[in-house]
Design a protein around this motif. Structure first.
Motif, PDB file in Angstrom:
ATOM      1  N   LEU A 271       0.873  -1.171   0.000  1.00  0.00           N
ATOM      2  CA  LEU A 271       0.000   0.000   0.000  1.00  0.00           C
ATOM      3  C   LEU A 271       0.912   1.223   0.000  1.00  0.00           C
ATOM      4  O   LEU A 271       1.650   1.446   0.958  1.00  0.00           O
ATOM      5  CB  LEU A 271      -0.906   0.002   1.233  1.00  0.00           C
ATOM      6  CG  LEU A 271      -1.991   1.060   1.278  1.00  0.00           C
ATOM      7  CD1 LEU A 271      -3.075   0.754   0.242  1.00  0.00           C
ATOM      8  CD2 LEU A 271      -2.624   1.122   2.668  1.00  0.00           C
TER       9      LEU A 271
ATOM     10  N   ALA B 257      -8.284   4.608   4.793  1.00  0.00           N
ATOM     11  CA  ALA B 257      -8.795   4.306   3.460  1.00  0.00           C
ATOM     12  C   ALA B 257     -10.300   4.553   3.404  1.00  0.00           C
ATOM     13  O   ALA B 257     -11.001   4.374   4.399  1.00  0.00           O
ATOM     14  CB  ALA B 257      -8.496   2.861   3.090  1.00  0.00           C
TER      15      ALA B 257
ATOM     16  N   VAL C 125      -6.915   3.560  -4.283  1.00  0.00           N
ATOM     17  CA  VAL C 125      -7.780   3.588  -3.102  1.00  0.00           C
ATOM     18  C   VAL C 125      -7.734   4.996  -2.511  1.00  0.00           C
ATOM     19  O   VAL C 125      -6.650   5.497  -2.202  1.00  0.00           O
ATOM     20  CB  VAL C 125      -7.308   2.568  -2.039  1.00  0.00           C
ATOM     21  CG1 VAL C 125      -8.274   2.553  -0.859  1.00  0.00           C
ATOM     22  CG2 VAL C 125      -7.159   1.179  -2.627  1.00  0.00           C
TER      23      VAL C 125
ATOM     24  N   VAL D 128      -7.603   7.879   0.169  1.00  0.00           N
ATOM     25  CA  VAL D 128      -7.121   7.880   1.552  1.00  0.00           C
ATOM     26  C   VAL D 128      -7.059   9.304   2.100  1.00  0.00           C
ATOM     27  O   VAL D 128      -7.050  10.283   1.351  1.00  0.00           O
ATOM     28  CB  VAL D 128      -5.710   7.243   1.678  1.00  0.00           C
ATOM     29  CG1 VAL D 128      -5.729   5.786   1.279  1.00  0.00           C
ATOM     30  CG2 VAL D 128      -4.689   8.030   0.855  1.00  0.00           C
TER      31      VAL D 128
ATOM     32  N   SER E 117      -4.005   6.082  -2.577  1.00  0.00           N
ATOM     33  CA  SER E 117      -2.895   5.143  -2.422  1.00  0.00           C
ATOM     34  C   SER E 117      -2.981   4.115  -3.542  1.00  0.00           C
ATOM     35  O   SER E 117      -4.018   3.944  -4.185  1.00  0.00           O
ATOM     36  CB  SER E 117      -2.944   4.453  -1.060  1.00  0.00           C
ATOM     37  OG  SER E 117      -4.091   3.639  -0.975  1.00  0.00           O
TER      38      SER E 117
END
Length: 216
Positions: free
Chosen positions: A55, A150, A177, A179, A194
Motif C-alpha cells: 500500500l 482508506a 484507493v 485515503v 494510495s
C-alpha cells in the motif's frame, strides 16, 4: 459572401457538428453487463495472500506478508446474475507482518466494517472489492507517527481481476484507493489516494476438492 463571413460560417458549422457529435456520443447507452455465475453455490471460501501486499501513499510504501479474508458464495439462485456481477460479503481482511519503507517506522493495519467482493464474468473476469467507509486504518509509530485512513468519506471500490484455477486467484494491480493521511513530520499528508498491489489465492473451505469459479 466575403472570405471573412465564409470562414466564420464554416467555423460555426464545424463547431456545431463537433458539439452534436459530443452530445450523441455521451447519450450512447452503456454496454449491458453479461451474465455471471459463481460456484459452488453456498460454499465457504478463504482468500490467502500470495507473496506480499503493498500500500503506497505518497513516497511511503507499507508492505505486509500475511493477509487473509473469508466469505461465502451466495446460495442458489443468488449465486447467478443474468445481467451483472455476483457479490459476496467478506470478513475484513487481516494484515500483519508489515514493514515500512521509512527507516525506524513500524506500521500497524486494522480493518473493520462490512467488506464485500463482486465478480463479473468476461474476458478478463473482473473483480471489485468494496472497502467500507474508514474500513482500513494504517498507523505508524517510531520516527514518524502517521494515520492513513482508506475510504475516508464513503465506501470505495477497488478494481481487480479474477482467474479461475486450483486455487483461483484474485489480483489487484496498481489499484487506486482514496485515503486521508494525518500526522506530523515524514507523513505524506498531501496524498489523497494510495496504490494497492496484492495477489490472493481463493480456495473452497466447504469442500477443498472443489474450486471457487466464475463463469457465465
Amino acid at each position: 459572401m466575403s472570405r471573412t463571413r465564409t470562414a466564420l460560417a464554416l467555423g460555426t458549422a464545424a463547431a456545431g457538428a463537433i458539439a452534436l457529435a459530443s452530445v450523441t456520443a455521451s447519450a450512447a447507452p452503456a454496454p449491458v453487463a453479461g451474465s455471471t455465475t459463481v460456484t459452488p453455490a453456498g460454499h465457504d471460501f478463504k482468500a490467502v495472500l500470495s507473496g506480499k501486499a503493498t500500500l503506497k501513499a505518497g513516497s511511503v510504501t507499507v508492505t505486509c506478508t500475511v493477509s487473509a479474508s473469508t466469505g461465502t458464495v451466495p446460495a442458489a439462485p443468488g449465486n447467478s446474475n443474468p445481467a451483472g456481477p455476483v457479490s459476496s460479503p467478506i470478513s475484513p481482511p487481516t494484515y500483519s507482518s508489515c514493514t515500512s519503507s521509512m527507516p525506524g517506522v513500524t506500521p500497524t493495519v486494522t480493518t473493520s466494517g462490512a467488506w464485500a467482493v463482486s465478480m463479473q464474468d468476461g474476458s478478463p473476469i473482473t473483480a471489485t472489492m468494496t472497502v467500507p467507509t474508514g474500513g482500513l486504518v494504517l498507523k505508524t509509530s517510531g520516527l514518524a507517527s502517521c494515520t492513513v485512513t482508506a475510504a475516508p468519506t464513503a465506501p470505495a471500490s477497488v478494481a481487480g481481476a479474477w482467474v479461475n484455477g486450483s486455487p483461483s486467484s484474485l489480483t489487484f494491480t496498481n489499484a487506486s484507493v482514496p485515503v486521508k493521511v494525518t500526522g506530523g513530520f515524514g507523513c505524506p499528508t498531501s496524498a489523497t489516494a494510495s496504490v494497492f498491489n496484492a495477489v490472493y489465492k481463493v480456495s473452497d473451505v466447504t469442500d477443498p476438492a472443489q474450486d471457487i469459479t466464475v463463469g457465465p
